[in-house]
Design an enzyme around this catalytic site. Sequence first.
Site, mmCIF file in Angstrom:
data_model
loop_
_atom_site.group_PDB
_atom_site.id
_atom_site.type_symbol
_atom_site.label_atom_id
_atom_site.label_comp_id
_atom_site.label_asym_id
_atom_site.label_seq_id
_atom_site.Cartn_x
_atom_site.Cartn_y
_atom_site.Cartn_z
ATOM 1 N N GLU A 1 0.254 -1.024 -3.946
ATOM 2 C CA GLU A 1 1.170 -0.798 -2.825
ATOM 3 C C GLU A 1 0.692 0.304 -1.894
ATOM 4 O O GLU A 1 0.831 0.197 -0.676
ATOM 5 C CB GLU A 1 2.557 -0.443 -3.375
ATOM 6 C CG GLU A 1 3.628 -0.436 -2.317
ATOM 7 C CD GLU A 1 5.016 -0.253 -2.925
ATOM 8 O OE1 GLU A 1 5.983 -0.384 -2.171
ATOM 9 O OE2 GLU A 1 5.115 0.013 -4.131
ATOM 10 N N ASP A 2 0.125 1.376 -2.456
ATOM 11 C CA ASP A 2 -0.128 2.584 -1.659
ATOM 12 C C ASP A 2 -1.599 2.879 -1.404
ATOM 13 O O ASP A 2 -1.908 3.881 -0.765
ATOM 14 C CB ASP A 2 0.494 3.806 -2.358
ATOM 15 C CG ASP A 2 2.003 3.695 -2.459
ATOM 16 O OD1 ASP A 2 2.586 3.067 -1.570
ATOM 17 O OD2 ASP A 2 2.576 4.217 -3.426
#
Length: 723
Positions: free
Chosen positions: A96-97
């Site tokens: 996600e990051d």
Amino acid sequence: MNPGNPVKTVRSRVSSPADEAPDYVLKFEQLASYLPKDQLPLLRRAWEVGAAAHEGQVRKSGEPYITHPVAVAGVLAELRMDAETLIAAILHDTIEDTPLTRDGIAAEFGESVAELVDGVTKLDKLKFRDRQEAAAESFRKMLLAMSRDLRVIMIKLADRLHNMRTLGAQGPEARKRIARETLDIYAPIAQRLGMSLVKSELQDLSFRAMYPWRHAVIDKHIRSQPVMRRESMDQIEGLLSKRLHKEGIKHRLVSRVKTPWSIYNKMRAEGKSFDQVMDVFGFRVVVKTVPECYHALGAVHAQYKPLDGRFRDFIAIPKANGYQSLHTVLFGPYGSPIEVQIRTEEMDLVAERGVAAHWSYKFGNEAPNSAQSRAHAWIVDLIESQRAAGSSLEFLDNVKVDLFPDEVYLFTPKGKILSLPRNSTALDFAYAVHTDVGNQAVASRVDRKLVPLRTRLASGQTVEIITAKSAAPKPQWLEFVVTSKARTAIRHQLKQLEHEDAVQLGHRMLDNALEQLDSSLERLPQQRLEAFLAEHRYPRLEAFLADVALGNWMPMQAAQALTAFAELRGGGHSKHVQEKILITGSERGVVSFANCCQPIPGDEIMGYHTAGKGIVVHRMDCPNVVEFRKSPERWVPIGWDSKVTGDFDASLLVDVENRTGVLAQVAAAMAQGQSNIDRVEYLERDYNAAVLRFQIQVRDRNHLAEIMRRLRRLSVVQGVRRQ
């Protein structure tokens, strides 16, 4: 994305793979030292990959972001989870990051780890209209991930636990919001999965974040317990241990420590003071085998007398989350009760770690333990429930009762044990057996006695469900079922039945209106019909017909729109007399009968179209009809079909002599007339006479007339009239 400490990106340097590992990694590796030695280098490699991926990211506290996923893995290592789970925990925020991809994780660490990381990532990806919907949708997404691999939720719970431990970096409002979400969603899931250590810490950290002053006061009181209480605890512990040694039982005896949250909750729920809550001594006895559990029970009962009715055997009948233990309450030497739990080492492990205990994935083909099997069965039930629920919020409302279980244990006629929440009814039991059994249930036998479906059940009862193929769920069922599975299945079935009835009735109403315009659905050009449906965003003709029945379209308005008439034409200009729509009384959710006049078959009736409710049926002599004449476009000509079935409500006013036994005589006459009495009340009463109102059920006017004749034959009855 973790809610406890959102990421902000800065330019900073973290340790490169070639550097010596920092202290937080060495501490984590120490916690994971129970794993086989050949798996430990994989953990170091996971840290190196994660640290490189998160380089430049820091938490609100200022620490490098990689410290958070490593701490999450440390929580799971304390629960002795397998290596795949720990690696996935270290990498759980990378997809996600960071630039790291699912395929990259799969290539480096295997498909199983990539699936876990992907499962955790998907829980946080959805965007919602408001916070309530976000909680509900996240919950559904979480369950879908759990259904594939329970380890996904283990990582999510550990992630939330570390966020709660480091909540101080957040502002006051954010702290309270995250703490409330933790109490509402995450702590109950940890409890349901049997993870009592995680649950207790989540609850206590949430309590501290929401009410810091209350937490501090209670915590201070716990730490400064009077010397006399500590001495009492030591004395009771010594006597219990001495008795167990005398019986030759090898054991581990520990006193149970209450958390500030558990004390606060008990004070609030039971209205007790701090001293009253603390005036209970709690101990846990851990032994080697199940027979020794019962031997130890006899020993503690010999030392202190047990309280009547306070013994629970969760070894013979475990809780749904796999918890097993013997619970007993004893008369203490100082007038205070002593709570004792007795269990084996393995049961103690399951009680504290739940599904994490003896994690089966590291054993290849070995079957899951009982806690895992029960947890997975619960999740499968919830997945079925969420598929049938109409919305996320409805689903979340449905499962709340299942997240806080206080269970009863019941037997099928073949001896199979089913566990249901407290206050469950025979109908809940029917749906627990199978959805089709619930939908077709008509009655039940509890311990061989015939009882209504609304009967509440108690542990140890044997329940048999009587079904009929023609039976169908009733809206009243929603008033007494308590399980989410039953409530969801009933709503789903009622919606289906109501929709089918609405489509049929809407078709008849629209046909009648079109007939007045010298048209019909069959004669309308297909292109015009399809264009009309598309313009008004109806996916199918059935959806439009259902809206007509429910009053969201007036039949004439719909007919004119379909035939492209520019202006309304009143009934006076109609070329045809509008035919009556015949009803059977079974049109669920579309046709209802007014309480003001209680029409029954045989009465002259009229229908009044109400938006969202469909047709409300009134008697032609109803006082309210005068008001309805002001809206003639909402009138619907209706009559009774020749095949009316079922019972209908009616009210009778009965003038009687006021003497002993009158009510019984009148009720007996009604029963002989094959009518059920729903309610009876005295309207007037003096020394000689009384007026009773009976709410009864009848088939039609002939049936009602027969009952009235029977009543008039009674010498105690002076008059009978329909209300």
